[in-house]
Design a protein around this motif. Sequence first.
Motif, PDB file in Angstrom:
ATOM      1  N   ILE A 113      16.745  64.108-147.434  1.00  0.00           N
ATOM      2  CA  ILE A 113      16.969  62.868-147.926  1.00  0.00           C
ATOM      3  C   ILE A 113      16.338  62.168-148.797  1.00  0.00           C
ATOM      4  O   ILE A 113      15.029  62.270-149.289  1.00  0.00           O
ATOM      5  CB  ILE A 113      15.553  61.949-146.645  1.00  0.00           C
ATOM      6  CG1 ILE A 113      16.426  62.671-145.290  1.00  0.00           C
ATOM      7  CG2 ILE A 113      15.258  61.026-146.457  1.00  0.00           C
ATOM      8  CD1 ILE A 113      14.820  61.494-144.329  1.00  0.00           C
TER       9      ILE A 113
ATOM     10  N   VAL B 155       9.230  54.186-145.553  1.00  0.00           N
ATOM     11  CA  VAL B 155      10.762  53.701-144.926  1.00  0.00           C
ATOM     12  C   VAL B 155      11.027  55.020-144.620  1.00  0.00           C
ATOM     13  O   VAL B 155      12.061  55.777-143.669  1.00  0.00           O
ATOM     14  CB  VAL B 155      12.318  53.276-145.452  1.00  0.00           C
ATOM     15  CG1 VAL B 155      13.180  53.550-145.676  1.00  0.00           C
ATOM     16  CG2 VAL B 155      11.752  52.152-145.562  1.00  0.00           C
ATOM     17  N   LEU B 156      10.271  55.921-145.199  1.00  0.00           N
ATOM     18  CA  LEU B 156      10.969  57.303-145.298  1.00  0.00           C
ATOM     19  C   LEU B 156      10.567  58.578-144.249  1.00  0.00           C
ATOM     20  O   LEU B 156      11.307  59.167-143.214  1.00  0.00           O
ATOM     21  CB  LEU B 156      10.582  58.269-146.765  1.00  0.00           C
ATOM     22  CG  LEU B 156      10.970  57.736-148.302  1.00  0.00           C
ATOM     23  CD1 LEU B 156      10.147  58.807-149.455  1.00  0.00           C
ATOM     24  CD2 LEU B 156      12.424  58.935-147.784  1.00  0.00           C
TER      25      LEU B 156
ATOM     26  N   LYS C 263       9.965  56.726-141.243  1.00  0.00           N
ATOM     27  CA  LYS C 263      10.875  55.987-140.105  1.00  0.00           C
ATOM     28  C   LYS C 263      11.956  57.844-140.204  1.00  0.00           C
ATOM     29  O   LYS C 263      12.549  57.542-139.211  1.00  0.00           O
ATOM     30  CB  LYS C 263      10.811  55.049-140.300  1.00  0.00           C
ATOM     31  CG  LYS C 263       9.640  54.497-140.087  1.00  0.00           C
ATOM     32  CD  LYS C 263      10.027  52.379-140.618  1.00  0.00           C
ATOM     33  CE  LYS C 263       8.872  51.917-139.291  1.00  0.00           C
ATOM     34  NZ  LYS C 263       9.195  50.572-140.071  1.00  0.00           N
ATOM     35  N   GLN C 264      12.802  56.943-140.845  1.00  0.00           N
ATOM     36  CA  GLN C 264      14.101  57.563-141.760  1.00  0.00           C
ATOM     37  C   GLN C 264      14.039  59.645-141.255  1.00  0.00           C
ATOM     38  O   GLN C 264      14.494  60.178-140.163  1.00  0.00           O
ATOM     39  CB  GLN C 264      14.495  58.084-143.293  1.00  0.00           C
ATOM     40  CG  GLN C 264      15.468  56.818-142.752  1.00  0.00           C
ATOM     41  CD  GLN C 264      15.967  56.455-144.591  1.00  0.00           C
ATOM     42  OE1 GLN C 264      15.306  56.999-145.352  1.00  0.00           O
ATOM     43  NE2 GLN C 264      15.940  55.903-145.173  1.00  0.00           N
TER      44      GLN C 264
ATOM     45  N   ARG D   7      13.402  59.485-137.336  1.00  0.00           N
ATOM     46  CA  ARG D   7      14.595  59.574-136.592  1.00  0.00           C
ATOM     47  C   ARG D   7      15.686  60.538-136.341  1.00  0.00           C
ATOM     48  O   ARG D   7      15.764  61.111-135.594  1.00  0.00           O
ATOM     49  CB  ARG D   7      15.256  58.288-137.129  1.00  0.00           C
ATOM     50  CG  ARG D   7      16.906  57.967-136.413  1.00  0.00           C
ATOM     51  CD  ARG D   7      17.568  57.018-137.191  1.00  0.00           C
ATOM     52  NE  ARG D   7      17.259  55.490-136.498  1.00  0.00           N
ATOM     53  CZ  ARG D   7      16.212  55.127-137.466  1.00  0.00           C
ATOM     54  NH1 ARG D   7      16.125  55.118-138.788  1.00  0.00           N
ATOM     55  NH2 ARG D   7      14.964  53.461-137.078  1.00  0.00           N
ATOM     56  N   ALA D   8      15.212  61.393-137.596  1.00  0.00           N
ATOM     57  CA  ALA D   8      15.733  62.701-137.764  1.00  0.00           C
ATOM     58  C   ALA D   8      15.638  63.977-137.391  1.00  0.00           C
ATOM     59  O   ALA D   8      16.757  64.320-135.721  1.00  0.00           O
ATOM     60  CB  ALA D   8      16.597  63.188-139.487  1.00  0.00           C
TER      61      ALA D   8
ATOM     62  N   ILE E 133      13.440  50.159-138.693  1.00  0.00           N
ATOM     63  CA  ILE E 133      13.101  49.206-140.513  1.00  0.00           C
ATOM     64  C   ILE E 133      13.371  48.605-140.482  1.00  0.00           C
ATOM     65  O   ILE E 133      14.413  47.671-140.246  1.00  0.00           O
ATOM     66  CB  ILE E 133      14.268  50.771-140.603  1.00  0.00           C
ATOM     67  CG1 ILE E 133      13.893  52.078-140.799  1.00  0.00           C
ATOM     68  CG2 ILE E 133      13.409  50.070-142.877  1.00  0.00           C
ATOM     69  CD1 ILE E 133      14.428  53.323-141.601  1.00  0.00           C
TER      70      ILE E 133
END
Length: 262
Positions: free
Chosen positions: A224, A233-234, A236-237, A240-241, A255
Amino acid sequence: MSRLRLYGRIARLVATVGLGLLVASSMGLIERLHLRNEGAIRQRMTRWFLARLSGALPFDIEVLGTVPKQPMLWISNHVSWTDIPLLGMLAPLSFLSKAEVRSWPVAGWLAKKAGTLFIRRGSGDSALLGQQLLSHLQHGRNLLIFPEGTTTDGRQLRNFHGRLLSSAIEAGMPLQPVAIRYVRDNQIDAEIAPFIGDDDLLSHLLRLLSSDVASVRIHLLEPIATLGASRNVLAKQAHRAVGFALFGDIDVEPIEESELAA
């Protein structure tokens, strides 16, 4: 399992730990030499030892994905202390660990000599820790953190704390999300592998070594990019992954547009 097999596993582990003590002692010599590439040497030696420690544990290991060739901030879900050797065998890594680990007999000293950074919850030294993380990354060295802040039994994924990701943003270094999953009898191993609650290291070791071989699946996910992103944001990304790799679709806080613009 038979007592003979258990004693064999214990003997192999003790021999491996003894080897680790020799490696750690040699790191002390390297420290006194004040070599410019001391950090890189320390990481390579640690990786070599952790690969042998992983081999002494009762796991069949499967690795999916590609080990990154460029330095990254690795972020993983956290189930057990065994996550550290299993992930540390894949690449030259340093680790961020809770301060209590430093007081563990033998293991704490080994962790310190391996260059582990220790964090004490609620100590108010987050600014100093952030500087240490940033300095580590700016020297082009991989660092692994567990952004859940604690271990779980592997059947859930706690929220990822974003504050520790600020160093990657400042260093312009991508994130390497990792999902690690322990499986026994085609089910998530929520009883033997997890190191949670009131577990102590010796009891957990005996439980683990007395068990049948379990499977470990390590999934290295798509990196990422951190450029222009906020830490929330990072987080949450990455959450999620990792959650999707472990369980498929899971409920993740959305987000917001305001966060994307931050």
